[in-house]
Design an enzyme around this catalytic site. Sequence first.
Site, PDB file in Angstrom:
ATOM      1  N   SER A   1     -32.139 -21.710 -27.812  1.00 46.49           N
ATOM      2  CA  SER A   1     -32.652 -20.557 -27.010  1.00 46.49           C
ATOM      3  C   SER A   1     -33.702 -19.923 -27.714  1.00 46.49           C
ATOM      4  CB  SER A   1     -31.903 -19.491 -26.450  1.00 46.49           C
ATOM      5  OG  SER A   1     -32.328 -19.141 -25.346  1.00 46.49           O
TER       6      SER A   1
ATOM      7  N   ARG B   1     -66.429 -11.373   0.044  1.00 47.61           N
ATOM      8  CA  ARG B   1     -65.588 -11.603  -0.642  1.00 47.61           C
ATOM      9  C   ARG B   1     -63.808 -11.309  -0.187  1.00 47.61           C
ATOM     10  NH1 ARG B   1     -66.895  -6.050  -3.901  1.00 47.61           N
ATOM     11  NH2 ARG B   1     -65.746  -4.813  -1.675  1.00 47.61           N
TER      12      ARG B   1
ATOM     13  N   HIS C   1     -51.276   5.626 -25.468  1.00 50.85           N
ATOM     14  CA  HIS C   1     -50.046   5.727 -25.825  1.00 50.85           C
ATOM     15  C   HIS C   1     -49.760   5.930 -24.847  1.00 50.85           C
ATOM     16  CE1 HIS C   1     -46.733   8.023 -28.155  1.00 50.85           C
ATOM     17  NE2 HIS C   1     -46.890   6.899 -28.515  1.00 50.85           N
TER      18      HIS C   1
ATOM     19  N   ASP D   1     -37.778 -10.769 -31.442  1.00 48.07           N
ATOM     20  CA  ASP D   1     -37.774 -11.350 -32.039  1.00 48.07           C
ATOM     21  C   ASP D   1     -39.044 -12.345 -33.659  1.00 48.07           C
ATOM     22  OD1 ASP D   1     -36.295 -10.175 -34.675  1.00 48.07           O
ATOM     23  OD2 ASP D   1     -33.943 -11.353 -33.030  1.00 48.07           O
TER      24      ASP D   1
ATOM     25  N   MET E   1     -70.945  -0.746 -11.948  1.00 49.25           N
ATOM     26  CA  MET E   1     -72.333  -1.416 -12.005  1.00 49.25           C
ATOM     27  C   MET E   1     -73.419  -0.308 -10.892  1.00 49.25           C
ATOM     28  SD  MET E   1     -72.124  -4.661 -14.072  1.00 49.25           S
ATOM     29  CE  MET E   1     -71.211  -5.104 -12.630  1.00 49.25           C
TER      30      MET E   1
ATOM     31  N   LYS F   1     -70.809 -11.761  -6.254  1.00 50.62           N
ATOM     32  CA  LYS F   1     -71.232 -11.201  -4.817  1.00 50.62           C
ATOM     33  C   LYS F   1     -72.754 -12.301  -4.434  1.00 50.62           C
ATOM     34  CE  LYS F   1     -72.692  -6.529  -4.953  1.00 50.62           C
ATOM     35  NZ  LYS F   1     -73.104  -5.907  -5.364  1.00 50.62           N
TER      36      LYS F   1
ATOM     37  N   CYS G   1     -34.570 -16.417 -23.991  1.00 48.97           N
ATOM     38  CA  CYS G   1     -34.363 -15.826 -23.783  1.00 48.97           C
ATOM     39  C   CYS G   1     -34.330 -13.996 -23.715  1.00 48.97           C
ATOM     40  CB  CYS G   1     -32.890 -15.206 -24.565  1.00 48.97           C
ATOM     41  SG  CYS G   1     -32.219 -15.537 -26.235  1.00 48.97           S
TER      42      CYS G   1
ATOM     43  N   ARG H   1     -79.471  -6.130  -6.448  1.00 49.63           N
ATOM     44  CA  ARG H   1     -77.655  -5.909  -6.672  1.00 49.63           C
ATOM     45  C   ARG H   1     -77.176  -6.199  -7.816  1.00 49.63           C
ATOM     46  NH1 ARG H   1     -76.197  -7.482  -0.938  1.00 49.63           N
ATOM     47  NH2 ARG H   1     -74.563  -6.401  -1.060  1.00 49.63           N
TER      48      ARG H   1
ATOM     49  N   GLY I   1     -35.771 -16.799 -28.972  1.00 50.17           N
ATOM     50  CA  GLY I   1     -34.968 -15.673 -29.148  1.00 50.17           C
ATOM     51  C   GLY I   1     -37.164 -14.917 -29.069  1.00 50.17           C
ATOM     52  N   THR I   2     -38.281 -14.484 -28.243  1.00 47.76           N
ATOM     53  CA  THR I   2     -39.008 -14.675 -28.392  1.00 47.76           C
ATOM     54  C   THR I   2     -39.355 -12.917 -29.275  1.00 47.76           C
ATOM     55  OG1 THR I   2     -39.507 -14.250 -25.821  1.00 47.76           O
ATOM     56  CG2 THR I   2     -40.100 -16.387 -27.525  1.00 47.76           C
TER      57      THR I   2
ATOM     58  N   ARG J   1     -24.605 -10.761 -25.158  1.00 48.89           N
ATOM     59  CA  ARG J   1     -25.037 -10.188 -26.225  1.00 48.89           C
ATOM     60  C   ARG J   1     -23.404 -10.255 -26.257  1.00 48.89           C
ATOM     61  NH1 ARG J   1     -29.418  -8.285 -23.679  1.00 48.89           N
ATOM     62  NH2 ARG J   1     -31.142  -8.535 -23.860  1.00 48.89           N
TER      63      ARG J   1
ATOM     64  N   TYR K   1     -35.555 -24.080 -19.392  1.00 45.66           N
ATOM     65  CA  TYR K   1     -34.861 -22.374 -18.505  1.00 45.66           C
ATOM     66  C   TYR K   1     -35.324 -21.799 -18.741  1.00 45.66           C
ATOM     67  CZ  TYR K   1     -31.499 -21.606 -21.555  1.00 45.66           C
ATOM     68  OH  TYR K   1     -30.414 -21.397 -23.061  1.00 45.66           O
TER      69      TYR K   1
ATOM     70  N   GLY L   1     -67.773  -0.506  -8.280  1.00 46.05           N
ATOM     71  CA  GLY L   1     -68.290   0.391  -8.592  1.00 46.05           C
ATOM     72  C   GLY L   1     -68.959   0.874  -9.933  1.00 46.05           C
TER      73      GLY L   1
HETATM   74  P1  ADP Z   1     -71.723  -2.120  -4.179  1.00 48.05           P
HETATM   75  O1  ADP Z   1     -70.802  -3.704  -5.711  1.00 48.05           O
HETATM   76  O2  ADP Z   1     -71.405  -0.902  -4.975  1.00 48.05           O
HETATM   77  O3  ADP Z   1     -71.010  -2.273  -3.245  1.00 48.05           O
HETATM   78  P2  ADP Z   1     -73.767  -3.338  -3.025  1.00 48.05           P
HETATM   79  O4  ADP Z   1     -75.191  -4.029  -4.260  1.00 48.05           O
HETATM   80  O5  ADP Z   1     -72.963  -4.434  -2.110  1.00 48.05           O
HETATM   81  O6  ADP Z   1     -72.881  -2.225  -4.247  1.00 48.05           O
HETATM   82  O7  ADP Z   1     -74.783  -2.287  -2.646  1.00 48.05           O
HETATM   83  C1  ADP Z   1     -75.181  -0.908  -2.341  1.00 48.05           C
HETATM   84  C2  ADP Z   1     -75.157  -0.993  -1.123  1.00 48.05           C
HETATM   85  O8  ADP Z   1     -76.103  -1.062  -0.466  1.00 48.05           O
HETATM   86  C3  ADP Z   1     -73.768  -1.489  -0.126  1.00 48.05           C
HETATM   87  O9  ADP Z   1     -73.917  -0.675   1.297  1.00 48.05           O
HETATM   88  C4  ADP Z   1     -74.959  -2.673   0.539  1.00 48.05           C
HETATM   89  O10 ADP Z   1     -74.263  -2.789   2.053  1.00 48.05           O
HETATM   90  C5  ADP Z   1     -76.472  -2.311   0.320  1.00 48.05           C
HETATM   91  N1  ADP Z   1     -77.154  -2.712   0.574  1.00 48.05           N
HETATM   92  C6  ADP Z   1     -77.424  -3.908  -0.286  1.00 48.05           C
HETATM   93  N2  ADP Z   1     -78.042  -4.358  -0.492  1.00 48.05           N
HETATM   94  C7  ADP Z   1     -79.081  -4.303   0.481  1.00 48.05           C
HETATM   95  C8  ADP Z   1     -80.297  -4.533   1.555  1.00 48.05           C
HETATM   96  N3  ADP Z   1     -80.726  -6.051   1.217  1.00 48.05           N
HETATM   97  N4  ADP Z   1     -80.543  -4.222   3.041  1.00 48.05           N
HETATM   98  C9  ADP Z   1     -79.560  -3.459   3.423  1.00 48.05           C
HETATM   99  N5  ADP Z   1     -78.985  -2.531   2.836  1.00 48.05           N
HETATM  100  C10 ADP Z   1     -78.115  -3.554   1.458  1.00 48.05           C
HETATM  101 MG    MG Z   2     -33.463 -11.568 -32.211  1.00 40.70          MG
HETATM  102 MG    MG Z   3     -70.899  -3.538  -1.721  1.00 45.21          MG
END
Ligand code: ADP
Ligand code: MG
Ligand code: MG
Length: 909
Positions: free
Chosen positions: A794, A350, A466, A799, A117, A22, A862, A106, A796-797, A588, A882, A115
Amino acid sequence: MSTFVYDFAEGNKDQKDLLGGKGANLAEMTNLGLPVPPGFTITTEACRAYLAAEESRDHATPGDGGAHGALPDGLAEEITEHLERLEETMGKKLGQADDPLLVSVRSGAAASMPGMMETVLNVGLNDESVQGLARQSDSERFAWDSYRRLLSMFGRTVLGIDGDLFEEALEQRKEKAGVEADLELGAEDLQGLVRGYQEIIEEHSGRPFPQDPREQLDLAVLAVFGSWNTERAILYRRQERIPADLGTAVNICSMVFGNLGDDSGTGVAFTRDPASGAQGIYGDYLQNAQGEDVVAGIRNTVPLADLEGIDKTSYDELLGIMQRLEEHYLDLCDIEFTIERGKLWMLQTRIGKRTPGAAFRIAGQLVDQGLIDLDEALHRVTGAQLAQLMFPQFDPAADRELLTKGMNASPGAAVGKAVFDSETAVEWAGKGEKVILVRRETTPDDLHGMVAATGVLTSRGGKTSHAAVVARGMGRTCVCGADALDVDVRAGHFSAPDGVVIEEGDEISIDGTTGEVFRGSVPVMDSAVVRWFEGEADSDEDDLVAAVARLMEHADGVRRLGVRANADNPADASRSRRFGAQGIGLCRTEHMFLGERRELVEHLILARSDEERDEALAALLPHQRDDFTGILEAMDGLPVTIRLLDPPLHEFLPGLTELSMKVAVADATGRPSKRDARLLTAVKRMHEENPMLGLRGVRLGIVIPGLFTMQARAILEAAAARKQAGGDPRPEIMIPLVAAVQELELVKTDIIEVAREVEQETGVDLEFKVGTMIELPRAAMTADEIAEAAEFFSFGTNDLTQMTWGFSRDDVEAAFFSQYLEKGIFGVSPFESLDQAGVGALVQQAVERGRATRPDLHLGVCGEHGGDPDSIHFFERAGLDYVSCSPFRVPVARLEAGRAVADRGASGD
Ligand code: ADP
Ligand code: MG
Ligand code: MG
């Protein structure tokens, strides 16, 4: 001393490791001159310093997400410095009573962890500055709305208070006011809500909400650092294989407000459709809203295109920026933006996630637009994405009823009757039914049920559970962790969120690629990509197939590694050839001893004299010869590496218990069978404690006279026949499990002798190679000696992995691999992806030593790792000639072999 804080104007998009994704992209957009609210980024290094100090301070309680401890040395001063600069730029101070500067705090790690952190908005508001904000904005409502948002985010994220408490208070307030939506709450309601939130905070954290803006800021920064180690973040990283020690950066960004009225709002946008790759206007917009409101689903958003009618100026500007971003990043971008009283602000961008199909389409489109070249396009797709496009899929046009969505643990589309225990799974599958094994979670006891089932569904556990590990290992479709399902194994049913109950025997469909679970049987269809590989469809019938075809062609053009297939019969051989295999890397021969021929193997084992043994072998010879003729014909003109018999012979005999019972019953009923009694003696004699380490591979060839020469003769006679028929057979005879060159020399001498005989008998000049598998550590270490006798190696990874780690896959994968993965002993099973540090080192060693003896030594692999993307990149670096893998993975290997070359160019090694 290191710098812990960078202004947005000081960074760029390539500094993700330091500034987080970010932060790096906010910097990039700032430097592009786009409208980004000013701010600065605290580095991941600062986070790492904080976490390290935390750990040494407190071993007993790992991070719970709340803020403890203090900022690392020097960080507070650096923040002060940058904050003062920001205040100067903005012409107001953080939390200033009459006109407050507000900021967001942020999180943002190098790898995207959506979502996982936290972010705190509106930092800087307090009982005084909320009044200032109201006056400045001329909106009481807006000011109190912003404050209550700060209180709940701060309470949850920084003080660790249960978010439901704030939700409940909001609901009560709405009820009291007699309104449905938060938007209908007036300034006074919101002010009341603020008081309520403050009470909640004081009650649950034992102190009032901090009024000092700088204290709010510092605590929020610590909380973001701490959120790196929340349980869900740890879990997510484990699943996505993100290293645990990277830490997150923290972005301090001056606030802009989408909640100032109807001329304001917030939205998300994509420069292309992440689902299909199509170009167009994709996104959502919400008027009078802040932050997460768009994605939280609290109010209905409008499609981004509607923004044109709401605010044409901002819309046009946004579209212009989107185009600029695409041309700058040369890829699909996703974007967060806010409009404050008609002014557009960019809050994030991004490289956007996309579906596998979109990945291929977009790569092709970008080439067409002249934005990237084909080499670069190869980097925009992965073998894993291609593999997903090759799995059978549920017919997208068919009706379906979604029950729930779990984790996509092992891809594929499976339909079957729900069963709730392994015994039933085995029993019903035995009657020819397709079953899906449904469990809360699986244990090693469920293994036979998983083998019998076409798919596995669990309500608990993640991608390293599991069920997930074992299902992936055996290629079963699996959805795990569908925690909305209530699975009652005893009662033999499960219930879905809408109250639907699925009883034992009811049909369900699970999609291991998406994690979806459907009621009933959804029709399954072959993927269009596979139909094209099979030659059943033209590449221009479908734009996805055309995009795939184009990149496959380019990968084939640039790759250095050959790609062969592991195939044991003419049908698989032909299919792999259609899929682009350039030969067979492993044929084989053990499957050729099963079925009706098992009896002939019994004769061989029970032979009491040389004559009897020779007779038994002579009876096997024509069968083997026919097998080889078919395969050599299917692969005419291409090399076919045939491995002589590898498994212990007792694998072809009945099991000890079963046979003992049979003999005992026969004895008791007075009808003893001499043959069975002899067989039982043989089975007892041949019993091994550790068959994997016993009489198998080349050891069999040496101990059982005539066995390997019979197989060699069958191969060479088949080759002679093919030549006489005008074909171009290219057999390569491969000796398994060689540990010492002496073993290979003994067997090779016999094979050369047989070849001379066959040439004399048929009058055909034979061309063939003799080589060995390298699958024992000793073979790798003495590869220089072994290369004296071997024309090819060859690896035989499978074994080699078992022998290097000292564990047997069949035993350990189900027994304890999920625990090893959970505990992080390895990030991925060494059977899925080559253990490069250990097994890989042996491979490199053997390559070097083997080539020192014989510079033109031909080298391949192989083991199933030959189809694994990461492993293929390793084999490219190791200089193999290969890779060989199952027919279905051949296209994946071709693509990755092409990508591996492009990689080498890029990194310059
Ligand atoms: P996430 O990584 O979960 O998207 P963000 O850091 O992007 O979290 O922020 C969560 C929300 O808050 C996003 O919708 C973002 O656009 C908004 N936001 C973050 N910083 C600002 C800011 N300075 N002004 C207005 N909205 C903001
Ligand atoms: Mg073998
Ligand atoms: Mg965001």
